[in-house]
Design an enzyme around this catalytic site. Structure first.
Site, PDB file in Angstrom:
ATOM      1  N   THR A   1       0.013  -3.286  11.569  1.00  0.00           N
ATOM      2  CA  THR A   1      -0.986  -3.233  10.488  1.00  0.00           C
ATOM      3  C   THR A   1      -0.395  -3.836   9.278  1.00  0.00           C
ATOM      4  O   THR A   1       0.384  -3.209   8.586  1.00  0.00           O
ATOM      5  CB  THR A   1      -1.315  -1.821  10.072  1.00  0.00           C
ATOM      6  OG1 THR A   1      -1.975  -1.242  11.125  1.00  0.00           O
ATOM      7  CG2 THR A   1      -2.224  -1.799   8.876  1.00  0.00           C
TER       8      THR A   1
ATOM      9  N   GLU B   1       5.943   4.670   7.465  1.00  0.00           N
ATOM     10  CA  GLU B   1       5.592   5.935   6.807  1.00  0.00           C
ATOM     11  C   GLU B   1       6.336   7.136   7.373  1.00  0.00           C
ATOM     12  O   GLU B   1       6.185   7.485   8.537  1.00  0.00           O
ATOM     13  CB  GLU B   1       4.089   6.190   6.949  1.00  0.00           C
ATOM     14  CG  GLU B   1       3.266   5.297   6.054  1.00  0.00           C
ATOM     15  CD  GLU B   1       1.796   5.321   6.412  1.00  0.00           C
ATOM     16  OE1 GLU B   1       1.434   5.963   7.417  1.00  0.00           O
ATOM     17  OE2 GLU B   1       1.013   4.691   5.678  1.00  0.00           O
TER      18      GLU B   1
ATOM     19  N   ASN C   1      -0.191  10.882   6.342  1.00  0.00           N
ATOM     20  CA  ASN C   1      -1.449  10.479   6.950  1.00  0.00           C
ATOM     21  C   ASN C   1      -2.500  11.575   6.948  1.00  0.00           C
ATOM     22  O   ASN C   1      -3.666  11.317   7.205  1.00  0.00           O
ATOM     23  CB  ASN C   1      -1.194   9.930   8.352  1.00  0.00           C
ATOM     24  CG  ASN C   1      -0.507   8.595   8.265  1.00  0.00           C
ATOM     25  OD1 ASN C   1      -1.065   7.653   7.710  1.00  0.00           O
ATOM     26  ND2 ASN C   1       0.721   8.524   8.742  1.00  0.00           N
TER      27      ASN C   1
ATOM     28  N   THR D   1       0.881  -1.186   0.000  1.00  0.00           N
ATOM     29  CA  THR D   1       0.000   0.000   0.000  1.00  0.00           C
ATOM     30  C   THR D   1       0.913   1.229   0.000  1.00  0.00           C
ATOM     31  O   THR D   1       1.361   1.652  -1.054  1.00  0.00           O
ATOM     32  CB  THR D   1      -0.959  -0.008   1.212  1.00  0.00           C
ATOM     33  OG1 THR D   1      -0.210  -0.203   2.404  1.00  0.00           O
ATOM     34  CG2 THR D   1      -2.001  -1.084   1.068  1.00  0.00           C
TER      35      THR D   1
ATOM     36  N   SER E   1      -7.404  11.419   0.793  1.00  0.00           N
ATOM     37  CA  SER E   1      -7.963  12.487  -0.036  1.00  0.00           C
ATOM     38  C   SER E   1      -7.171  12.610  -1.328  1.00  0.00           C
ATOM     39  O   SER E   1      -6.350  11.781  -1.663  1.00  0.00           O
ATOM     40  CB  SER E   1      -7.981  13.806   0.727  1.00  0.00           C
ATOM     41  OG  SER E   1      -6.771  14.023   1.402  1.00  0.00           O
TER      42      SER E   1
ATOM     43  N   LYS F   1       3.253  -6.913   4.117  1.00  0.00           N
ATOM     44  CA  LYS F   1       3.039  -5.517   3.739  1.00  0.00           C
ATOM     45  C   LYS F   1       2.696  -4.745   4.990  1.00  0.00           C
ATOM     46  O   LYS F   1       2.185  -5.321   5.957  1.00  0.00           O
ATOM     47  CB  LYS F   1       1.934  -5.354   2.693  1.00  0.00           C
ATOM     48  CG  LYS F   1       0.518  -5.664   3.114  1.00  0.00           C
ATOM     49  CD  LYS F   1      -0.227  -4.709   4.003  1.00  0.00           C
ATOM     50  CE  LYS F   1      -0.177  -3.275   3.601  1.00  0.00           C
ATOM     51  NZ  LYS F   1      -1.048  -2.458   4.548  1.00  0.00           N
TER      52      LYS F   1
END
Lengths: 383, 383
Positions: A179, A259, A378, A146, A383, A168
């Site tokens: 996650t 991230e 994040n 992702t 969006s 992942k």
């Protein structure tokens, strides 16, 4: 070759069109036997995605023949329609493979709260099944990414048997699991019950201690498939160690690719009265935003470590706590130790050592710093 | 005029030189009687700053005549030397006022893990005592600021009696309390025992529900002084309501000025089986970094709210959860509700409503978004 390194497994990855980017988003792992032992560990989040609910059911008999995984949508909080889509995905995958739906686990990852375009998955299935091969591990690992920047794969080579794995996950990494989606394969012969206990133990020591941002997902799944194709039943202790090391390797890769992170932080808690208390203390520090910001700023702000430890119920005396950053003991006996100027935090890897002086147990928690890029990724994710 | 609004209190703020910026950093609040009832609520962090340890001791008899407060250093994790500095500060303040040290509470705020330059405090004491007046409330409120951009003051005017308050705190705001120092004064006549119970109740509903960043400080202190100078003993219910409202006012000011925040978020949990469960759910969402980043990005990402709720032990069924952002029910019955495009998060104030459909209890948690500026301020704080 990750999940296709052990004998008797095939895998593939393809573009079903679920991701707007057009990147690969559908993966398949097939166990060609002769045995079909399977075990799984799933998110402890009470809000579970449809594929988690499905896979927890079908793995109950300790047997699976395939796992179908998609990125581009988590299929979480999607109601009966979402569960229907998971069910249909399993049925259609099973039909394409000539097996029963009860032998197909489903994993999904991506944004929560949007319906999957399941027609795209079904359209892509024939190609995916046709492509599946003993060389397909890397393609499968790529298709489940992702916000990951690299695919995560690991292999353990035993004596005549092996373990392979793919994972992942780049955010929402927190205990109960990280996650993530993880599929592990082995051509060792291991019974399902034992496989489950060993997977649970490996997860407890690895994925459950990778805590990037304290956020727990609705989709976490770790599935292990064992087919006995090597004809070998490894020594129990040896297999446990190998499985744990593959999980640890994947967990480190998850934290390394978290991230927006600019530091990979290892929090080593020692001198704890119990292992659980060591984990509690490590997690409390790992989740402290002020500590995480300080590391981003290359600041060995040990006061924030003590403030975080102080919120736990672990056994310790405040005036006995020692804290080191990269080997420099900046806090000694709960007070001022070596000058913080001696600490160099410019490297990506940071080691924080906490000695509770309350016992002999230890635990290590992996985490990241809190950065502009974490906020940016994040803030803009959906969006 | 904050703490000097009620009759019979004097206050002052001055520059002792503890802050490198040269801004005011030493404050004094004096209760001139005729009564000296006092109560306090302190951090639940087990790593307590020296002034917290001191103040908890001296307030045990339910009586105080003065509070001396400094910014520019928390005097936390400073060992016996740090405690000695607190003790000396109390003794010297008492000597300057002609009272006993046991009647002087001490509060400190600033960086953890550095020794205070106590000589600077002692040098500044004569001026501070001389300056103390019934007009000194605002100067005292200014002198306790750290990363605050504005001073926080509140007043409640009763019928012939009043309450005044001041607060500092802009980060490390989390339950058990926020990271803050608060002094509240009243000229009502209230006995110390009752004052304590009423303060604890007010804190539980206000400061304990302001959770900016999930981090709990080592220095949190809320002290209330009651001198009976009005000659009035207010109705218990009326006084409780007024005290709670002053605390709520100050708590809102803390959240409004939280470090780097671009949104003030009100998380209203209803339909809970118990008030404690409503608070647990609200805090879990308030502490979810992914949720906080999404709000910074003006993204009504309700999946992150559900993922956070799912980590709690509160009573609820996942398929009954409703979530609204600014009045738009984007999640209905645990699934997809109104289109998220209908939600406008461009205003600074955001209201997230969660209905657990499990009972009749409610609670509101105040928090902030997670922004670049929060990371920046806290990466650079001590360097």
């Amino acid at each position: 070759m990750s999940v296709t390194h052990p004998k008797g497994f095939a895998a593939a990855g393809t573009k079903a069109g679920l991701k707007e980017s057009g990147k690969p988003d559908l993966a398949l792992v097939i166990n060609n036997g002769p045995e079909y032992a399977a075990a799984g560990v799933f998110t402890s989040n009470r809000v579970k995605a449809a594929p988690v609910v499905w896979s927890q059911q079908v793995i109950k008999d300790g047997s699976l023949k395939a796992v179908i995984l998609n990125s581009g949508g988590a299929n979480a909080c999607t109601g009966p329609e979402g569960f229907g889509n998971t069910h249909l995905t399993a049925e259609q995958t099973a039909a394409a493979l000539g097996i029963g739906a009860i032998d197909v686990a489903v994993c999904s990852t991506g944004l929560i709260g949007i319906q999957l375009d399941v027609a795209k998955i079904i359209d892509a299935l024939p190609t995916l099944v046709e492509d599946a091969s003993a060389e397909g591990g890397p393609a499968a690992a790529e298709a489940i990414m992702t916000t990951d920047t690299v695919s995560k794969q690991a292999v353990h080579q035993g004596d005549g048997w092996s373990i392979g794995g793919m994972a992942k996950g780049a955010g929402m990494l927190a205990p109960g699991l990280a996650t993530m989606l993880v599929v592990i394969t082995t051509d060792a012969s291991v019974q399902a019950d034992r496989l489950h206990d060993q997977l649970a133990d490996a997860c407890r020591q690895t994925f459950d201690r990778a805590d990037s941002d304290g956020c727990m997902s609705t989709n976490d799944t770790v599935i292990v498939l064992a087919n006995g194709a090597s004809g070998i039943t490894p020594d129990e202790t040896e297999f446990q160690a190998a499985l744990t090391e593959v999980c640890a390797d994947l967990a480190r890769q998850l934290i390394a690719d978290a991230e927006g992170a600019s530091h990979e932080i290892e929090i080593v808690v020692s001198g704890a009265a119990t292992e659980a208390e060591a984990v509690e203390v490590g997690r409390s520090v790992a989740r402290n935003n002020l500590f995480k910001c300080a590391i981003f700023g290359n600041d060995p702000n040990w006061g924030r470590v003590l403030a975080a430890i102080g919120t736990t119920a672990a056994t310790f005396e405040p005036d006995q706590l020692d804290v080191s950053f990269n080997g420099v003991q900046v806090c000694r006996a709960g007070g001022i130790g070596e000058p913080r100027e001696l600490v160099d935090l410019s490297d990506r890897k940071v080691r924080v050592e906490i000695d509770l002086h309350a016992g002999a147990e230890t635990a290590t928690i992996l985490t990241n710093d809190l950065t502009y890029d974490y906020v940016k990724e994040n803030a803009e994710y959906s969006s």
